[in-house]
Enzyme design. Sequence first.
Site, short mmCIF file in Angstrom:
data_model
loop_
_atom_site.label_atom_id
_atom_site.label_comp_id
_atom_site.label_asym_id
_atom_site.label_seq_id
_atom_site.Cartn_x
_atom_site.Cartn_y
_atom_site.Cartn_z
N ARG A 1 1.53 7.23 16.81
CA ARG A 1 1.39 8.16 15.69
C ARG A 1 2.14 9.48 15.88
NH1 ARG A 1 0.83 3.98 12.86
NH2 ARG A 1 -1.29 3.18 12.56
N SER B 1 -7.24 -6.31 9.07
CA SER B 1 -6.16 -5.36 8.95
C SER B 1 -5.41 -5.28 10.27
CB SER B 1 -6.77 -4.00 8.58
OG SER B 1 -5.87 -2.97 8.84
N ASP C 1 -6.29 7.40 12.65
CA ASP C 1 -4.85 7.62 12.46
C ASP C 1 -4.55 8.83 11.60
OD1 ASP C 1 -3.96 5.63 14.12
OD2 ASP C 1 -4.10 4.10 12.58
N ASP D 1 0.81 -1.21 0.00
CA ASP D 1 0.00 0.00 0.00
C ASP D 1 0.84 1.27 0.00
OD1 ASP D 1 -2.05 -1.80 0.10
OD2 ASP D 1 -3.06 -0.88 1.81
#
Lengths: 407, 407, 407, 407
Positions: free
Chosen positions: C98, C181, C127, C16
């Site tokens: 993050r 995921s 996110d 990705d």
Amino acid sequence: MSAPKKVVLAYSGGLDTSIILKWLQTEYGCEVVTFTADLGQGEELEPARQKAELLGIKPENIYIEDVREEFVRDFVFPMFRANALYEGEYLLGTSIARPLISKRLVEIAEATGADAVAHGATGKGNDQVRFELSAYALNPDIKVIAPWRIWDLSSRTKLIDFAEKNQIPIAKNKRGEAPFSVDANLLHTSSEGRVLENPAEQAPDYVLQRTVPVEQAPNEPEYVEITFEKGDAVAVNGEAMSPATLLTKLNELGGKHGIGVLDLVENRFVGMKSRGIYETPGGTILLQAHRGIEQITLDSGAGHLKDSLMPRYAELIYNGFWFSPEREMLQAAIDKSQEHVSGTVRLKLYKGAAHTVGRWSEASLYSEKHVTFEDDAGAYDQKDAAGFIQLNALRLKLLAARNRRLK
Amino acid sequence: MSAPKKVVLAYSGGLDTSIILKWLQTEYGCEVVTFTADLGQGEELEPARQKAELLGIKPENIYIEDVREEFVRDFVFPMFRANALYEGEYLLGTSIARPLISKRLVEIAEATGADAVAHGATGKGNDQVRFELSAYALNPDIKVIAPWRIWDLSSRTKLIDFAEKNQIPIAKNKRGEAPFSVDANLLHTSSEGRVLENPAEQAPDYVLQRTVPVEQAPNEPEYVEITFEKGDAVAVNGEAMSPATLLTKLNELGGKHGIGVLDLVENRFVGMKSRGIYETPGGTILLQAHRGIEQITLDSGAGHLKDSLMPRYAELIYNGFWFSPEREMLQAAIDKSQEHVSGTVRLKLYKGAAHTVGRWSEASLYSEKHVTFEDDAGAYDQKDAAGFIQLNALRLKLLAARNRRLK
Amino acid sequence: MSAPKKVVLAYSGGLDTSIILKWLQTEYGCEVVTFTADLGQGEELEPARQKAELLGIKPENIYIEDVREEFVRDFVFPMFRANALYEGEYLLGTSIARPLISKRLVEIAEATGADAVAHGATGKGNDQVRFELSAYALNPDIKVIAPWRIWDLSSRTKLIDFAEKNQIPIAKNKRGEAPFSVDANLLHTSSEGRVLENPAEQAPDYVLQRTVPVEQAPNEPEYVEITFEKGDAVAVNGEAMSPATLLTKLNELGGKHGIGVLDLVENRFVGMKSRGIYETPGGTILLQAHRGIEQITLDSGAGHLKDSLMPRYAELIYNGFWFSPEREMLQAAIDKSQEHVSGTVRLKLYKGAAHTVGRWSEASLYSEKHVTFEDDAGAYDQKDAAGFIQLNALRLKLLAARNRRLK
Amino acid sequence: MSAPKKVVLAYSGGLDTSIILKWLQTEYGCEVVTFTADLGQGEELEPARQKAELLGIKPENIYIEDVREEFVRDFVFPMFRANALYEGEYLLGTSIARPLISKRLVEIAEATGADAVAHGATGKGNDQVRFELSAYALNPDIKVIAPWRIWDLSSRTKLIDFAEKNQIPIAKNKRGEAPFSVDANLLHTSSEGRVLENPAEQAPDYVLQRTVPVEQAPNEPEYVEITFEKGDAVAVNGEAMSPATLLTKLNELGGKHGIGVLDLVENRFVGMKSRGIYETPGGTILLQAHRGIEQITLDSGAGHLKDSLMPRYAELIYNGFWFSPEREMLQAAIDKSQEHVSGTVRLKLYKGAAHTVGRWSEASLYSEKHVTFEDDAGAYDQKDAAGFIQLNALRLKLLAARNRRLK
């Protein structure tokens, strides 16, 4: 509790603490050390020295100190960083002075080898709690003596008798009851009791100690500019001043314009309601100014968090928990927010109120470029608001759809 | 979003919403329903009807309503039970009106089969958020159209051009920019923008809409007594009044004495700071009075909890979350506290301020018997305070001992 | 937003982000800098370098860094001082990683003269918010590119097509959709989507990445001792370890015993609910241990304040506001409380749970002398409790008397 | 306090409260009424009747009641709506039972014309506070007698002597000290004191009263489904049950699987830390299940507000303020949130833990349509996230720009 051997007494030089002084000597046969502080209450301190000497206190046991700068710098200013108001209105003028007195009592006890401290607060009020919690938090082994909770001198007559029997001089006007009771320091004057005990009745003007009745304030407004650095006031009308000097100056201005008089029924920590008349002329101006400078220098996240912490912070100070880990935690959070709270606020003083009319700062977060009604040259994309609203609304839509479905 | 077929527009009858009306018709070819509400903004509503008709709205699609009583009873009064202040000072006069308008827009949409509502708020402000969150919370399927975020009529010139091309009458004084922008309802007037955009500069007196400049207020104080039942004001000077009548009366009194003018820089929900001049004459008196009656009728546990919840409650209303589960939860808590908040408060109105000078109630918790400086006949045992302090101090002593040990 | 000239991409080396890399090059014709971090996700980083080179990234534009120690020391540990749990249960494993990634992206942008950063988070999740709020808070002028919100590669088929057209290698098992995921770092693994989307259905065991299914955990308990200094873990079973080493060790222990698996439906900041399976083996042990050491070293005032601040603190981290003044204010308060949070906790690890079974400390506030059922030699005067209760009861008595009177 | 004439005693039938009974009779010469409640502590009540009769209590003065349903319905369930945990871990099993006992004591006092109530809690613990605050809140004129704070029976020897002198039967195993002290009701068992006083040492398994040691729990997991209506559990595995029956059922399940054992050092309201071993098998399952159903039926606004109120709510219950206005305010808020907290949760019980593995509801707010990784058919526009983030970031950007400018 075993009998104290040496006691440091918070001593004003007045009749009541003189009686306590003598009572400690006679009740416990102990040595007494007196501590008299200038907190800005507006009384001469030297008579307290003479009176202490007259009552047999050794010169080396008489401590008389001007603590005004420490009071404002280390207690009043940190509290004002929080915009603290107890029960929405009270600026905590009495509450904030007690921890400093206890701190010095404990320090003097340690310096003089005393095993106890004593204060003249009654058993009904908050001050006993504030004195004692502070003392215990600073020295877990100290004894605290609160004669009003112990002795049987429960009426004016008995007190006067005791004074006469013990050769304590009694000023003429102290023989009878005062019409109300007063506490004062550089931040405020509080008056309560007797003629003020009925909360339905308007307090008479003669209660006021440092503020003119609002009708007698000047008919012309006066403007003042207060400059802040990191959350603390540092200058008035461009003139740099020490903390106590600055608060004194604001008291003059506020007192002249009748600012900061509050008639309040409040909840004491000990469980009852009481009514007080508070005068905080300089503090009221300072609070308004501090809010003014925060308006442009503090981000909303910091400001809203401060607002939500404030009631708890104020309650802690009111209840006597200045020297507690939770007050220190809140202070750390509040102080962290003040790093850029610097700049100048302009206020209009008039007939009992301080109105913020302007504020400016190098550290301003106000962005005319963003807020303008005119062309903002792309600073802000109004279309962003659509997405902002949609995602804020999403949960409300899901709720509404659920609630409709279930009907 | 697919194009709307029928839109209910919040329509004031003024130039801007008339342009929106026409724009909706031309942009979407849709039917428009107008909703004009009397919220106490002090404008005639009938001209809005004539103007709507002139712009081709069918009579059955013109809704004109006096919602003042609903506004005060169901929105203003519940909010005042909380003593709500946003960022310490703002009485939320604009914020509290938006949910009611959205509620009626959505109800009218459902009654008329409209699939959309529209408002005239810009993309920079809070009002768009308040309108839209309220609408979505009440009808998750409604479309909301905010022309200011969509169209390209981004300057006064373009708006006037559009109006002229579409035969929309333009009052002479509407051709240029107003020096500032005004929002008004029964609770308050807000003014912002243009001449007010520099927060360092004092706002000119001509901004004031419903309050005399404080220097021009009467030189004699006026007293007023406000009576509460279960937290809501029900009478002024002994005369029972409906909610809107009462607030109107307090506005007259407050306006006359210059009360409730606020110069504020606040944080908008959309992330920028803005400066506004707010006039809330009646509301300022009401807040002061409500606090006064709570002082004697509300227990400290309830009062302190209310104080700690208030900032969050005010923020929710400011941000547009009136119709949210969390606002309703807080309201349930606040309303629960008001059961005995009944009685009368006496205030002195003078030169810009409302001073509480007395309060009394059948439901008073103030106990002169307990608080008195005189003999309390055993109501309170001062010795209890010793144990109270000892146990409150215990953890502080253990802390102090630990900290000494570790040094 | 004008087109970016040079972009720093958070690059995993996977399919990705490789597609994003190529898309940035083709869409904007811009130079791409890749940043690949070892946060403890358990993947080799060198393949990311090779893949970046293959996609035409210049060697000097490839940043590959081991940030595990910084991650645990500066992000995980400060958060654990707060005992942070989002919505009562979630240990914030994704949220806390993050801000660190954004911090490095921004720093690398400044070092390489890039004007933009890019991330691979979708438009539905939290996110994107965390990446972008952090980036903007650190550099207000940076551009942030979120390709998933921009491009039209909205299906697996389109992505694979794009990859094939652009010579991006595709691992065999990446052609189809993954059954769920995964996000991973040293603190946790989260799994969500597809087979997990129905919150009524039990998650299959094969979802677990780093924890054994609890039934397969050892039948014998294992004990572990964790030592803290000033709120941070510093040793396991007496062996001093660096932050990342320590967390790695606790992950091994927790994973082996099936500890820290959570099946949660949570509220995303963007307004929807989502269901996730979280594995936080070491973090779950650490939280339990931290609470254990606080039990004996933290005073109730500090502890209760921490408890009351925690939900807001956790929400801020979840919502992406790590780099905000309010998070820093709360951190200052929390850190202030940890000065004496030092000592050792013993836990029993068994079949999915970590049970505190003992704790000891030089800084303990636990006083056996006070609490004992045996003779306490006067440490505590039970009679104090009478006064303590009387004054705590006073307001309740006044309330009860008032309510009876009004009946 | 004048001597009581007639006292209602919370009477267990055990040795200690029998001694109190006799002591009240001899100390005050007063009539004693006994109240023995079945709160689910697992003891026969009839022996208490016989013992009371033996000690000279008139049959009409012996009150023996099964209050289990009232206990769970009116106390336990409302508390569980709040997900209440004291200090992060304690389910308040003892705290929540005390107000009910006081309520019945006061009611019986009023029914029998007694002027006092008495309890057997010591002067060091929380229970005295809980009993007395509740009693005073319900009857401001009641006297409360706490013999442990008054008498001089301060050692086991003195108690046994008193019992022997007064013909109070002494069970063989009551002559010595118990190795630890136990309190029990339908919600929990607490054990503390003596062998448990060192918080560093693991509690022995023999302390456990209603829970198997976790190693002895079944090696196979068991699944249970709990159904909620408006926040309260109403059925287990599809079978509707009354509150007390349901909690009894969950206790069986939890006890069998070793669920809900907690080793805690907590902060008592009276200022000291104490260590307890708590067993709350059914309550632990119930809390987990309640959270599970809230996950899908409660909106984030409501949920986060609940989370932020919970610590205060739990503290109030722990400290004995069940019957206080602030607890009732919080309860009103919490109850308001539970209107749609209905549905079923599936849990896996295994080796000491209850794991939520599924939840479903007619009132679910979980929207697979919105959250899906698959094509969402336009339910959610990812582009909205850009605007959402931009406006959330605006203040952070302004801050960052300001801070850069000042550097």
